[in-house]
Design an enzyme around this catalytic site. Sequence first.
Site, PDB file in Angstrom:
ATOM      1  N   GLY A   6      50.026   8.213  66.578  1.00  0.00           N
ATOM      2  CA  GLY A   6      50.408   9.075  67.689  1.00  0.00           C
ATOM      3  C   GLY A   6      49.973   8.471  69.004  1.00  0.00           C
ATOM      4  O   GLY A   6      48.772   8.384  69.298  1.00  0.00           O
ATOM      5  N   GLY A   8      50.591   9.676  71.944  1.00  0.00           N
ATOM      6  CA  GLY A   8      50.719  10.707  72.982  1.00  0.00           C
ATOM      7  C   GLY A   8      49.437  10.791  73.798  1.00  0.00           C
ATOM      8  O   GLY A   8      48.590   9.887  73.755  1.00  0.00           O
ATOM      9  N   GLY A  11      46.170  10.868  71.469  1.00  0.00           N
ATOM     10  CA  GLY A  11      46.015   9.594  70.742  1.00  0.00           C
ATOM     11  C   GLY A  11      45.582   8.483  71.687  1.00  0.00           C
ATOM     12  O   GLY A  11      44.652   7.715  71.402  1.00  0.00           O
ATOM     13  N   ASN A  96      46.696  21.148  67.542  1.00  0.00           N
ATOM     14  CA  ASN A  96      46.646  22.606  67.673  1.00  0.00           C
ATOM     15  C   ASN A  96      47.278  23.240  66.441  1.00  0.00           C
ATOM     16  O   ASN A  96      48.177  22.644  65.842  1.00  0.00           O
ATOM     17  CB  ASN A  96      47.520  23.052  68.857  1.00  0.00           C
ATOM     18  CG  ASN A  96      46.752  23.147  70.161  1.00  0.00           C
ATOM     19  OD1 ASN A  96      45.515  23.136  70.183  1.00  0.00           O
ATOM     20  ND2 ASN A  96      47.488  23.252  71.254  1.00  0.00           N
ATOM     21  N   LYS A 177      40.086  28.260  67.768  1.00  0.00           N
ATOM     22  CA  LYS A 177      41.136  27.625  68.573  1.00  0.00           C
ATOM     23  C   LYS A 177      42.469  28.353  68.351  1.00  0.00           C
ATOM     24  O   LYS A 177      43.226  28.586  69.292  1.00  0.00           O
ATOM     25  CB  LYS A 177      41.243  26.137  68.190  1.00  0.00           C
ATOM     26  CG  LYS A 177      42.199  25.320  69.026  1.00  0.00           C
ATOM     27  CD  LYS A 177      41.649  24.989  70.407  1.00  0.00           C
ATOM     28  CE  LYS A 177      42.646  24.353  71.338  1.00  0.00           C
ATOM     29  NZ  LYS A 177      42.755  22.949  71.346  1.00  0.00           N
ATOM     30  N   ASN A 185      49.172  30.737  74.443  1.00  0.00           N
ATOM     31  CA  ASN A 185      50.349  29.866  74.426  1.00  0.00           C
ATOM     32  C   ASN A 185      51.705  30.602  74.434  1.00  0.00           C
ATOM     33  O   ASN A 185      52.546  30.301  75.292  1.00  0.00           O
ATOM     34  CB  ASN A 185      50.262  28.882  73.258  1.00  0.00           C
ATOM     35  CG  ASN A 185      49.103  27.907  73.426  1.00  0.00           C
ATOM     36  OD1 ASN A 185      48.152  28.186  74.155  1.00  0.00           O
ATOM     37  ND2 ASN A 185      49.154  26.777  72.772  1.00  0.00           N
ATOM     38  N   ASN A 195      48.535  29.074  82.937  1.00  0.00           N
ATOM     39  CA  ASN A 195      47.552  29.885  82.208  1.00  0.00           C
ATOM     40  C   ASN A 195      46.901  30.936  83.113  1.00  0.00           C
ATOM     41  O   ASN A 195      46.656  32.059  82.698  1.00  0.00           O
ATOM     42  CB  ASN A 195      46.463  28.991  81.611  1.00  0.00           C
ATOM     43  CG  ASN A 195      46.996  28.112  80.498  1.00  0.00           C
ATOM     44  OD1 ASN A 195      48.158  28.226  80.108  1.00  0.00           O
ATOM     45  ND2 ASN A 195      46.172  27.219  79.989  1.00  0.00           N
ATOM     46  N   SER A 247      50.353  23.963  76.231  1.00  0.00           N
ATOM     47  CA  SER A 247      51.202  23.008  75.524  1.00  0.00           C
ATOM     48  C   SER A 247      52.534  23.649  75.119  1.00  0.00           C
ATOM     49  O   SER A 247      53.591  23.020  75.205  1.00  0.00           O
ATOM     50  CB  SER A 247      50.466  22.459  74.306  1.00  0.00           C
ATOM     51  OG  SER A 247      49.894  23.516  73.571  1.00  0.00           O
ATOM     52  N   GLU A 259      54.689  24.403  68.551  1.00  0.00           N
ATOM     53  CA  GLU A 259      53.794  24.576  67.399  1.00  0.00           C
ATOM     54  C   GLU A 259      53.812  26.018  66.891  1.00  0.00           C
ATOM     55  O   GLU A 259      52.897  26.439  66.169  1.00  0.00           O
ATOM     56  CB  GLU A 259      52.384  24.147  67.802  1.00  0.00           C
ATOM     57  CG  GLU A 259      52.307  22.651  68.042  1.00  0.00           C
ATOM     58  CD  GLU A 259      51.096  22.179  68.825  1.00  0.00           C
ATOM     59  OE1 GLU A 259      50.694  21.032  68.643  1.00  0.00           O
ATOM     60  OE2 GLU A 259      50.560  22.960  69.645  1.00  0.00           O
TER      61      GLU A 259
HETATM   62  O1  PAF Z   1      47.494  24.500  73.799  1.00  0.00           O
HETATM   63  C1  PAF Z   1      46.934  24.454  74.915  1.00  0.00           C
HETATM   64  O2  PAF Z   1      47.548  24.283  75.943  1.00  0.00           O
HETATM   65  C2  PAF Z   1      45.436  24.608  74.954  1.00  0.00           C
HETATM   66  O3  PAF Z   1      44.965  24.585  73.634  1.00  0.00           O
HETATM   67  C3  PAF Z   1      44.908  25.851  75.674  1.00  0.00           C
HETATM   68  C4  PAF Z   1      43.458  26.029  75.340  1.00  0.00           C
HETATM   69  C5  PAF Z   1      45.675  27.085  75.322  1.00  0.00           C
HETATM   70  C6  PAF Z   1      44.882  25.667  77.167  1.00  0.00           C
HETATM   71  O4  PAF Z   1      46.094  25.559  77.764  1.00  0.00           O
END
Ligand code: PAF
Length: 296
Positions: A6, A8, A11, A96, A177, A185, A195, A247, A259
């Site tokens: 990876g 990205g 990585g 994640n 997490k 997310n 965020n 993300s 994801e």
């Molecule tokens: O996935 C993400 O973007 C991160 O894990 C988090 C902690 C939500 C912060 O943006």
Amino acid sequence: MWQIIGAGAIGCLWAANLKRTGQDVHLVSRSVLLSDTLHYQDLQQQDHQFTMSSGTTLINSTDPVLVCVKATQVKQAIQKQLKMIGPQQVIILMHNGMGCAEQIQKLLPNNPIICATTANASLLHAPLEIQQTGLGITYLGPFNKQAKLHKDLVRPLNLALANTHWADDIKQKLWLKLLINIAINPLTAIYQIKNGLLQQSAFEPKIAAITTEALQVAQAEDIHFEESELLNIIRQVIDATAENYSSMNRDIYFQRSTENEYIGGYLLKKASRHNIEIPSIKSLYQQIKLLEKQKL
Ligand code: PAF
């Protein structure tokens, strides 16, 4: 030597910092990289350049493999390298969401599998061009009993990126997490906001409902968190990452797959196994699925 699958943001962040600390790295990417120079800007805005060994396959069947692709790509990435992976080779999964380690265990039933989660952040501006944007804790821990023998791997990784620790209770860390990801997310992806906008009072009852539901599933899986403490942690993450897009937000924005299956989807599968209703999470999951389809 480290082999990283990876190329990205994450990585390359590990590749750069392993190289910075004199460690040997081979980077495996999906397609051939046109350059062999990795450009890295650290948190002090210092620029570094490293000459990288890279290719589309692993180069040996013994050195540890750090897998830094998104949850949606982990199984495929390992399948592609299957012939190269030796029976004792350590596989470290860093992404994640949850559910990939079970898939990899089926493909590689005897290999040590380590799960990892990192709060380090970086941005990939172009192939092999990254900028570190945040410093955070990384945890590695055993997914299976073979992995328990490889605690020592944390030392060279900690040399590369400080605050990297071994966690025997990695499941608890991965769940934390996941609980943070499910609260932040999908909402930031659906509303296409940074965020920090989740600090608005309108989101408070939504985040509370999502967290209550997710905690019911966690408890059924024998993972325990105090609800008010968890809400505090989520608030702290929102504050610390206020200026960031999550993300999943970026994936929807750039019309990439998300994801979702490994965050909301994972919780829904576990909930159904325990006969628990999680309507808010189900709705988020369905909305993200719809947004993903719209890209087609
Ligand atoms: O996935 C993400 O973007 C991160 O894990 C988090 C902690 C939500 C912060 O943006």
